[in-house]
Design an enzyme around this catalytic site. Structure first.
Site, PDB file in Angstrom:
ATOM      1  CB  SER A  12      69.400  20.282 -38.552  1.00 36.44           C
ATOM      2  OG  SER A  12      68.613  20.410 -37.376  1.00 36.44           O
ATOM      3  CG  HIS A  37      66.519  18.715 -41.613  1.00 37.14           C
ATOM      4  ND1 HIS A  37      65.965  17.680 -42.344  1.00 37.14           N
ATOM      5  CD2 HIS A  37      66.553  18.293 -40.335  1.00 37.14           C
ATOM      6  CE1 HIS A  37      65.698  16.669 -41.532  1.00 37.14           C
ATOM      7  NE2 HIS A  37      66.042  17.014 -40.303  1.00 37.14           N
ATOM      8  CG  ASP A  39      65.392  18.292 -36.878  1.00 38.64           C
ATOM      9  OD1 ASP A  39      65.069  17.281 -37.534  1.00 38.64           O
ATOM     10  OD2 ASP A  39      66.534  18.789 -36.908  1.00 38.64           O
ATOM     11  CG  MET A  41      62.002  17.093 -32.114  1.00 40.05           C
ATOM     12  SD  MET A  41      63.515  16.891 -31.157  1.00 40.05           S
ATOM     13  CE  MET A  41      64.742  16.980 -32.481  1.00 40.05           C
ATOM     14  CG  HIS A  70      62.955  14.795 -39.272  1.00 37.81           C
ATOM     15  ND1 HIS A  70      64.202  14.583 -38.701  1.00 37.81           N
ATOM     16  CD2 HIS A  70      62.245  13.667 -39.031  1.00 37.81           C
ATOM     17  CE1 HIS A  70      64.230  13.384 -38.152  1.00 37.81           C
ATOM     18  NE2 HIS A  70      63.054  12.806 -38.320  1.00 37.81           N
ATOM     19  CG  MET A  72      61.613  13.342 -35.165  1.00 36.35           C
ATOM     20  SD  MET A  72      63.187  14.082 -34.711  1.00 36.35           S
ATOM     21  CE  MET A  72      63.058  15.616 -35.626  1.00 36.35           C
ATOM     22  CG  MET A 141      66.371   9.027 -38.012  1.00 33.04           C
ATOM     23  SD  MET A 141      66.545  10.798 -38.250  1.00 33.04           S
ATOM     24  CE  MET A 141      67.366  11.296 -36.745  1.00 33.04           C
ATOM     25  N   GLY A 146      65.787  13.117 -31.530  1.00 32.52           N
ATOM     26  CA  GLY A 146      65.440  13.853 -30.320  1.00 32.52           C
ATOM     27  C   GLY A 146      66.383  14.998 -30.014  1.00 32.52           C
ATOM     28  N   GLY A 148      70.188  17.266 -31.243  1.00 33.77           N
ATOM     29  CA  GLY A 148      71.340  17.503 -32.096  1.00 33.77           C
ATOM     30  C   GLY A 148      72.619  17.145 -31.346  1.00 33.77           C
ATOM     31  CG  ASP A 179      68.618  14.099 -39.420  1.00 36.15           C
ATOM     32  OD1 ASP A 179      69.511  14.745 -38.849  1.00 36.15           O
ATOM     33  OD2 ASP A 179      67.397  14.306 -39.244  1.00 36.15           O
ATOM     34  N   GLY A 180      72.066  13.072 -38.670  1.00 37.74           N
ATOM     35  CA  GLY A 180      72.576  12.840 -37.324  1.00 37.74           C
ATOM     36  C   GLY A 180      74.065  12.566 -37.287  1.00 37.74           C
TER      37      GLY A 180
HETATM   38  C1  DX5 Z   1      67.762  14.714 -34.499  1.00 41.21           C
HETATM   39  C2  DX5 Z   1      67.467  15.604 -35.672  1.00 41.21           C
HETATM   40  C3  DX5 Z   1      68.647  16.026 -36.455  1.00 41.21           C
HETATM   41  C4  DX5 Z   1      69.662  16.813 -35.680  1.00 41.21           C
HETATM   42  C5  DX5 Z   1      70.982  16.771 -36.388  1.00 41.21           C
HETATM   43  O1  DX5 Z   1      66.571  14.241 -33.963  1.00 41.21           O
HETATM   44  O2  DX5 Z   1      66.595  14.941 -36.557  1.00 41.21           O
HETATM   45  O3  DX5 Z   1      68.239  16.737 -37.603  1.00 41.21           O
HETATM   46  O4  DX5 Z   1      69.278  18.122 -35.466  1.00 41.21           O
HETATM   47  O5  DX5 Z   1      71.914  17.444 -35.601  1.00 41.21           O
HETATM   48  P1  DX5 Z   1      73.488  17.201 -35.758  1.00 41.21           P
HETATM   49  O6  DX5 Z   1      73.844  17.474 -37.165  1.00 41.21           O
HETATM   50  O7  DX5 Z   1      74.056  18.168 -34.779  1.00 41.21           O
HETATM   51  O8  DX5 Z   1      73.723  15.760 -35.373  1.00 41.21           O
HETATM   52 ZN    ZN Z   2      66.094  15.833 -38.546  1.00 42.83          ZN
END
Ligand code: DX5
Ligand code: ZN
Length: 223
Positions: A12, A37, A39, A41, A70, A72, A141, A146, A148, A179-180
């Site tokens: 990510s 990946h 993200d 938002m 992804h 969001m 998830m 939201g 990392g 993811d997460g």
């Molecule tokens: C959270 C994201 C994830 C996040 C993962 O909303 O969808 O992709 O960036 O980060 P890590 O691997 O640091 O948990």
């Molecule tokens: Zn993600």
């Protein structure tokens, strides 16, 4: 049964150096990433704002790996074409983002991308079943979306197991992504539960560029 699916790593870029995004994407591509990946938002569906289609477009020449976008955001449908034209290969969205998730799947495929559905930790797995036949990827998830750097939510392992069984019975070959909070300790457990694609932000980018290849290989070898 699932046999032993090949494990894919999807760094990510949320955890990368945003001032050097192009270089970072090149570095992880070279270091063995399978998907990039991304993200997205909107500060509305989730309490954070990241990047839009113009940034995806700017990054496209920096990697030949599939862009795993992804979303969001809410709504989703008005932005699908822009992300596909920018270079998205897979577009995943949350069913809570709009009233007609099946229509959104159709729109993603009509635009020429693969379609993924994302289940939040609080989203019941049943939401997935009517859409399973039309999906190319399911994203579970293991944190609330939201940010990392959050901690892995254990209860999602059971959800991954349930989905893996159903995929093997009804739609073998599609991706089950998690993811997460994926790190060297949680990765093997997510794989054991049935995930075959691991999103990893913090765990990929820690230690700087010289560590990326080792980080990715360690995550992949976690099985
Ligand atoms: C959270 C994201 C994830 C996040 C993962 O909303 O969808 O992709 O960036 O980060 P890590 O691997 O640091 O948990
Ligand atoms: Zn993600």
């Amino acid at each position: 049964m699932s046999g032993k699916p090949q494990i894919k790593i999807a760094p990510s870029i949320l955890a990368s150096d945003f001032a050097r995004l192009g270089e970072e994407v090149r570095a992880i591509s070279k270091a063995g990433a399978d998907y990039i990946h991304i993200d997205v938002m909107d500060g509305h569906f989730v309490p954070n704002i990241t990047i839009g289609p113009d940034v995806v477009k700017a990054l496209r020449p920096h990697s030949d790996k599939p862009f795993d976008v992804h979303l969001m955001i809410a709504p989703v449908d008005p932005y699908i074409d822009a992300f596909v034209q920018a270079g998205a290969d897979i577009i995943s969205f949350h069913p809570e983002a709009g009233p007609h998730p099946h229509r959104t799947v159709q729109a993603i495929k009509a635009a020429g991308a693969k379609a993924g559905l994302v289940l939040n930790p609080g989203t019941p797995v049943e939401v997935l079943w009517p859409l399973l036949g039309d999906l190319d990827l399911i994203l579970v998830m293991s944190v609330n979306p939201g940010f990392g750097g959050q901690s892995f939510i254990e209860s999602q392992l059971r959800k991954i197991e349930i989905i893996r069984k159903r995929i093997d019975a009804e739609k073998p070959g599609i991706d089950l992504e998690v993811d997460g909070g994926i790190n060297f300790e949680t990765a093997p457990r997510a794989i054991a539960a049935g995930a075959n694609v691991l999103v990893a932000g913090t765990a990929t980018f820690k230690g700087g560029e010289t560590a990326y290849a080792k980080n990715i290989a360690t995550l992949r070898g976690a099985a």
